[in-house]
Every structure is written in C-alpha cells, then in structure tokens.
Motif scaffolding. Structure first.
Motif, PDB file in Angstrom:
ATOM      1  N   CYS A 150       0.849  -1.194   0.000  1.00  0.00           N
ATOM      2  CA  CYS A 150       0.000   0.000   0.000  1.00  0.00           C
ATOM      3  C   CYS A 150       0.889   1.251   0.000  1.00  0.00           C
ATOM      4  O   CYS A 150       2.053   1.209   0.414  1.00  0.00           O
ATOM      5  CB  CYS A 150      -0.870  -0.035   1.249  1.00  0.00           C
ATOM      6  N   CYS A 152       0.756   3.467   2.036  1.00  0.00           N
ATOM      7  CA  CYS A 152       1.099   3.759   3.430  1.00  0.00           C
ATOM      8  C   CYS A 152       2.296   2.934   3.902  1.00  0.00           C
ATOM      9  O   CYS A 152       2.790   3.136   5.006  1.00  0.00           O
ATOM     10  CB  CYS A 152      -0.101   3.498   4.351  1.00  0.00           C
ATOM     11  N   HIS A 154       2.256  -0.436   4.241  1.00  0.00           N
ATOM     12  CA  HIS A 154       1.851  -1.757   4.702  1.00  0.00           C
ATOM     13  C   HIS A 154       1.980  -2.758   3.557  1.00  0.00           C
ATOM     14  O   HIS A 154       1.563  -2.488   2.430  1.00  0.00           O
ATOM     15  CB  HIS A 154       0.405  -1.702   5.195  1.00  0.00           C
ATOM     16  N   CYS A 178      -6.548  -2.168   2.381  1.00  0.00           N
ATOM     17  CA  CYS A 178      -5.382  -2.188   3.263  1.00  0.00           C
ATOM     18  C   CYS A 178      -5.855  -2.296   4.705  1.00  0.00           C
ATOM     19  O   CYS A 178      -6.602  -1.449   5.190  1.00  0.00           O
ATOM     20  CB  CYS A 178      -4.553  -0.918   3.075  1.00  0.00           C
ATOM     21  N   CYS A 181      -4.217   0.926   6.910  1.00  0.00           N
ATOM     22  CA  CYS A 181      -4.823   2.267   6.870  1.00  0.00           C
ATOM     23  C   CYS A 181      -6.342   2.186   6.685  1.00  0.00           C
ATOM     24  O   CYS A 181      -7.014   3.214   6.684  1.00  0.00           O
ATOM     25  CB  CYS A 181      -4.151   3.159   5.824  1.00  0.00           C
TER      26      CYS A 181
HETATM   27 ZN   LIG Z   1      -2.380   1.246   3.744  1.00  0.00          ZN
END
Ligand SMILES: [Zn+2]
Length: 197
Positions: A150, A152, A154, A178, A181
């Motif tokens: 992701c 973010c 992850h 995800c 997030c």
């Molecule tokens: Zn994420």
C-alpha cells in the motif's frame, strides 16, 4: 454478441472471437474447442461443462464466471482474471496459467489445513496446488514472494491474502483493501524473495 450468435458462428467454422462481449452469457455445455476468446468479457458468464479445450483465453475477463466442470485442458489462460470464478471440478491439465492472479478467487472460499505445516489455504490455493500438485511448493513460494504494498507502506504477500501468483512477471497494480490504513487503494505488486523456511 450473445451466446446463441457465438455458438452459431462457431458451428459455421469461425474461431476468432477476441475481445467479444459475452458478459453474463449462458454458455453452459457449449463446444468452443480452440476458439480465440482472448480479452473477451466473460464476467459472470456460465461456462459450466463447456468444452474450451485448447481455447485461447489470454487476458480474458472471467470475474465471477461459472467454470464448474469446464474442460480447459490445454487452454491458454495467461493473464486471465479469474477473481471469484467457480473452478470446482474444472479440468485444467496442461492449461497455461502464467500470470493469472486470483486473489480470493473461487466460489468455494472456505479454508482448510494442508499438511499441518502450511496453515490455512484459501479455496483458490487449495484448488491450484491440488491441480498443479507437482508445483505446489513452487506456487506457494512464488505467492509468498509476490507482495502487495500500500502507499502507506503496509505490505502483505499474495499468499497471505489467500491468492496465488505464479510464473508471473511485471509489477502490476491491484485495487485492494489495506488492513493497516483501513482504505481501498491501488497496491503495488512486486517481488521480494521469500526467505526459505
Ligand atoms: Zn495502507
């Protein structure tokens, strides 16, 4: 094009149906050996029991398609999208599945233990590792090495997400949820060599 027109044209000797729009078509039991259905839209189509031996289904859209008991021996399915397809009892011997990604696919989504070491397998993992039994370890290793990351940061492996990705190349993007997030977004699919067990 509807199912009836496809079958009529096939019976008249035509084989090239690339990119045909057959979403939701009832093609159960249809004989379409060696037909070219590459990039065809077969989302939600009923192909149960159909004869698609040596057919070309490269990059075909088969989301939610019913392929129960379908004869796909020797068929080309590279890059096909089989998300949510029902492959129960489908014959896939010598089928080319390179690059097909099937996260969470098959109608039979339940999980089961496998040999006591690999933990829970999703329906699609159980199915493909059974059909392609000689390559089961390779499928799992590849699927653990392909990761979805992701924006973010992850990251989870395709295998952890219940999917398989095997003999595939390239770094596609996939629309996914995800867990970190808590949002849907485009995830990068990329290879990170899985450490040996
Ligand atoms: Zn994420």
């Amino acid at each position: 094009m509807d199912a009836q027109e496809l079958v009529e044209r096939y019976n008249a000797g035509e084989r090239d149906f690339g990119s045909a729009d057959l979403a939701g078509a009832d093609l159960s039991g249809a004989v379409l050996c060696e037909a070219n259905l590459s990039e065809a839209n077969l989302n939600e189509a009923d192909l149960s029991g159909a004869d698609l031996r040596r057919a070309c289904l490269d990059r075909a859209h088969l989301n939610g398609a019913n392929l129960e008991g379908t004869f796909l021996n020797g068929a080309y399915l590279s890059g096909a999208n089989l998300t949510g397809a029902n492959l129960e009892g489908a014959r896939l011997h010598h089928a080319d599945l390179r690059g097909a990604t099937m996260p969470g696919g098959t109608a039979e989504g339940g999980s089961t233990s496998h040999g006591g070491t690999s933990g829970k397998l999703s329906g699609v993992q159980r199915f493909f590792t059974a059909v392609l039994f000689p390559f089961a370890d390779s499928i799992e290793r590849h699927s653990r090495s392909w990761r979805m990351t992701c924006a973010c940061g992850h990251s989870t492996s395709i295998w952890e997400r219940g999917g398989i990705r095997w003999l595939a190349a390239g770094e596609p993007r996939r629309w996914a949820f995800c867990a970190s997030c808590g949002a849907w977004s485009w995830h990068r699919v990329h290879w990170v060599e899985c450490p040996p067990n």
